[in-house]
Design a protein around this motif. Structure first.
Motif, mmCIF file in Angstrom:
data_model
loop_
_atom_site.group_PDB
_atom_site.id
_atom_site.type_symbol
_atom_site.label_atom_id
_atom_site.label_comp_id
_atom_site.label_asym_id
_atom_site.label_seq_id
_atom_site.Cartn_x
_atom_site.Cartn_y
_atom_site.Cartn_z
ATOM 1 N N ALA A 110 -2.189 32.147 41.519
ATOM 2 C CA ALA A 110 -1.596 32.194 42.857
ATOM 3 C C ALA A 110 -2.644 32.559 43.900
ATOM 4 O O ALA A 110 -2.657 32.021 45.023
ATOM 5 C CB ALA A 110 -0.439 33.197 42.871
ATOM 6 N N THR A 111 -3.523 33.467 43.563
ATOM 7 C CA THR A 111 -4.566 33.879 44.503
ATOM 8 C C THR A 111 -5.499 32.723 44.836
ATOM 9 O O THR A 111 -5.874 32.499 46.000
ATOM 10 C CB THR A 111 -5.360 35.054 43.904
ATOM 11 N N LEU A 112 -5.896 31.968 43.811
ATOM 12 C CA LEU A 112 -6.787 30.837 44.057
ATOM 13 C C LEU A 112 -6.121 29.765 44.912
ATOM 14 O O LEU A 112 -6.738 29.192 45.830
ATOM 15 C CB LEU A 112 -7.242 30.249 42.721
ATOM 16 N N LEU A 113 -4.834 29.471 44.650
ATOM 17 C CA LEU A 113 -4.127 28.473 45.442
ATOM 18 C C LEU A 113 -3.965 28.921 46.895
ATOM 19 O O LEU A 113 -4.160 28.138 47.842
ATOM 20 C CB LEU A 113 -2.754 28.193 44.829
ATOM 21 N N ALA A 114 -3.631 30.231 47.050
ATOM 22 C CA ALA A 114 -3.460 30.743 48.410
ATOM 23 C C ALA A 114 -4.774 30.716 49.173
ATOM 24 O O ALA A 114 -4.826 30.389 50.371
ATOM 25 C CB ALA A 114 -2.897 32.160 48.361
ATOM 26 N N SER A 115 -5.880 31.063 48.495
ATOM 27 C CA SER A 115 -7.180 31.043 49.156
ATOM 28 C C SER A 115 -7.530 29.619 49.594
ATOM 29 O O SER A 115 -8.038 29.394 50.706
ATOM 30 C CB SER A 115 -8.254 31.589 48.204
ATOM 31 N N TRP A 116 -7.263 28.648 48.744
ATOM 32 C CA TRP A 116 -7.539 27.249 49.106
ATOM 33 C C TRP A 116 -6.687 26.804 50.277
ATOM 34 O O TRP A 116 -7.151 26.139 51.194
ATOM 35 C CB TRP A 116 -7.282 26.374 47.882
ATOM 36 N N PHE A 117 -5.399 27.241 50.270
ATOM 37 C CA PHE A 117 -4.472 26.833 51.330
ATOM 38 C C PHE A 117 -4.929 27.364 52.690
ATOM 39 O O PHE A 117 -5.004 26.621 53.676
ATOM 40 C CB PHE A 117 -3.068 27.342 50.997
ATOM 41 N N TYR A 118 -5.270 28.662 52.748
ATOM 42 C CA TYR A 118 -5.673 29.244 54.027
ATOM 43 C C TYR A 118 -7.030 28.708 54.482
ATOM 44 O O TYR A 118 -7.299 28.595 55.683
ATOM 45 C CB TYR A 118 -5.721 30.773 53.929
#
Length: 586
Positions: free
Chosen positions: A573-581
């Motif tokens: 989840a952290t990696l996906l959120a970092s990519w999204f932002y």
């Protein structure tokens, strides 16, 4: 609950934090789009387009998400686990009791305790068992307190000479059980049974010490010779002194090449009670730097030659040097034994058959004597012996025949309540026995056997742990042993029951000892160390095979992190959120 890290190399994952910070410090490159903006700009000189490659670090959601991701990855790589509180392990420690360990005794707690502390953290509860490689000693410690083990290691005094540790290791194998751990602590490499681990704390030492002594006594004086050896690999220089009754002589210098041995020699003083001590300048192994000496003094036997004793001149010469001829209260009798004599009343003695006039003819000499296997006859040859006596005596039941002539016992050993008898079934002056070395040696061995049973004063130079071989007599029911260590230390005295006196041994370190029984002094001895195997430290080494086994042992008594799936989900989840932002940032 004890926390454990299964993979310490996982800490290197934290280095990724530096990469994350560097990325966020870099200035973001602007996109170039060409449009006409002249009507919007003032008529001024253009600002330069270049600037700093790095800019001030600014907080952002992608930065914190990426930091959290690195921490989650590090946590997984560390493979954390928790020791189960109910887990129990048994650790059996065998201490090498060889005297060579004395050179490293001071460093033992500092070398061993950190290893044992890490072992203690591998289970909820640890049962410690500490044994000595000297199987005559009882268990040194058995309990759950690591401080108890520390006290044993701090006060450890190895006292035994060179010996094998296998009996103690086999005992430790049985004590540790199927799941326990066995640790052998020594100063050199050992061949251990399967499943055992070695903790060696030694190192090569350039040792110089006394390695042996020889004394001789003649009609004029008593002399001593002492061997000094350099066991090291480089040349050594030492000083040595001779102390006579505590008074030292001037120091002298001794230079020794690697492996070289040299002899020091001198005369004993005229005072037979004098105590000598040779002293070398100290090194790491101090037990062989002092060598005590006493003037050798054998017990003097009281010998009685009966009126019919054969060849009295021969026996007078034989006993003249060390013994006294007496008429009353003898320790040993030399005489003739008749057929009618009451043999049960015989005391210690050497007896011969009588000679009759009919047996004086030179013809009839018989040869071909053969000896049996016995300490009194070992190594002796009798093929040159001849006798003319018809061997009139018969060996009593239970007698030990030493020499046979044809089918007849020629010489045998008998025992009565009064002592031992060496019986020769021939007339001494009607044979050539008195001219044979084998017969003279046999008499000497038998006399020394009798001498060992006489409760009289003797002075001897013994090695450490050597059996004292004391002879006690009637009177007091105990013997008093007083030990005077040659190094610093007060005299030690102990009382031993009479029935245990035969088991007494010399102390483990150089000393002067005095043994008394009531008002009678039995021994005044000097004890020195002369075990060259223990003084040679060229094989000493350091090795730790325990620490490499500790992580596996800890995993056995711990449980893994049960939240691993959750941490992996959070990481995704952290990696996906970092990519999204990051993608949304203009």
């Amino acid at each position: 609950m004890q926390f454990l890290i299964g993979n310490p190399l996982g800490w290197w994952a934290l280095a990724a934090l530096g990469g994350v910070l560097v990325i966020h410090l870099l200035q973001q490159q602007a996109k170039r789009v060409e449009i006409s903006t002249l009507f919007l700009l003032d008529n001024v000189a253009p600002n330069p387009m270049e600037g700093r490659a790095f800019e001030r670090l600014r907080q952002s959601i992608p930065l914190w998400l990426q930091i959290i991701g690195v921490l989650l990855i590090t946590w997984q790589l560390l493979a954390p686990s928790w020791v189960r509180p109910e887990s129990v392990q048994r650790v059996v420690v065998v201490l090498d009791s060889s005297l060579s360990m004395a050179a490293f005794r001071h460093r033992m707690p500092a070398k061993v305790m950190p290893v044992l502390q890490r072992l203690a953290q591998a289970a909820g509860h640890t049962e410690w068992v500490v044994l000595s490689s000297d199987t005559t000693q009882s268990v040194l410690y058995n309990g759950g307190a690591l401080d108890g083990v520390r006290q044993i290691l701090t006060g450890w005094h190895p006292t035994k000479g060179a010996h094998g540790m296998q009996p103690a290791l086999h005992l430790a194998q049985r004590l540790r059980g199927p799941e326990g751990l066995l640790i052998a602590i020594s100063d050199h490499h050992l061949k251990l049974p399967a499943g055992a681990h070695l903790l060696a704390i030694g190192e090569p030492i350039d040792n110089v010490g006394f390695s042996g002594v020889h004394t001789t006594i003649d009609k004029n004086a008593a002399t001593w010779k002492v061997l000094v050896k350099n066991y090291g690999t480089i040349p050594q220089t030492r000083t040595w002194q001779l102390h006579i009754n505590g008074r030292p002589t001037a120091p002298q210098t001794l230079d020794l090449q690697p492996g070289q041995a040299t002899v020091l020699q001198g005369l004993f003083p005229g005072d037979r009670k004098a105590q000598l001590q040779l002293v070398l300048s100290d090194d790491a192994f101090s037990i062989d730097n002092r060598l005590p000496l006493v003037v050798p003094l054998k017990k003097r036997l009281h010998i009685r030659l009966t009126t019919d004793a054969p060849m009295p001149e021969f026996f007078q010469r034989f006993f003249a040097r060390h013994d006294d001829l007496v008429q009353r209260d003898p320790d040993l009798v030399v005489g003739i034994l008749s057929r009618q004599a009451n043999r049960q009343a015989l005391a210690n003695g050497i007896y011969f058959a009588s000679k009759t006039p009919s047996e004086t003819q030179p013809s009839g000499a018989v040869r071909g004597a053969l000896a049996t296997s016995h300490p009194l006859t070992d190594g002796l040859h009798w093929y040159d012996l001849w006798v003319r006596t018809p061997r009139p005596l018969a060996a009593a039941p239970g007698a030990q025949v030493l020499v046979w002539l044809q089918s007849d016992p020629l010489i045998w050993l008998s025992r009565t309540q009064q002592g031992q008898q060496l019986i020769c079934n021939f007339a001494l002056d009607d044979s050539n026995a008195w001219q044979l070395p084998a017969f003279v040696v046999l008499l000497h061995r038998f006399t020394e056997r009798i001498r060992a049973t006489v409760p009289d004063l003797r002075q001897a130079n013994l090695e450490t742990h050597q059996k004292l071989d004391l002879a006690t007599g009637p009177g007091a029911n105990t013997v008093e042993v007083t030990t005077h260590p040659v190094r610093d230390g007060a005299a030690q005295q102990k009382s031993v029951p009479l029935y245990q006196a035969a088991l007494l041994r010399a102390p483990a370190e150089p000393a002067f000892i005095v043994v008394t029984q009531g008002d009678r002094t039995l021994a005044r001895d000097a004890v020195h160390f002369a075990d060259a195997r223990e003084a040679d430290f060229t094989r000493a080494a350091s090795l730790d095979t325990v620490s490499t086994h500790t992580p596996a042992l800890a995993q056995r008594h711990s449980r893994r992190d049960l939240l691993v799936p959750l941490w992996l989900l959070l990481l995704s989840a952290t990696l996906l959120a970092s990519w999204f932002y990051t993608e949304r940032t203009p």
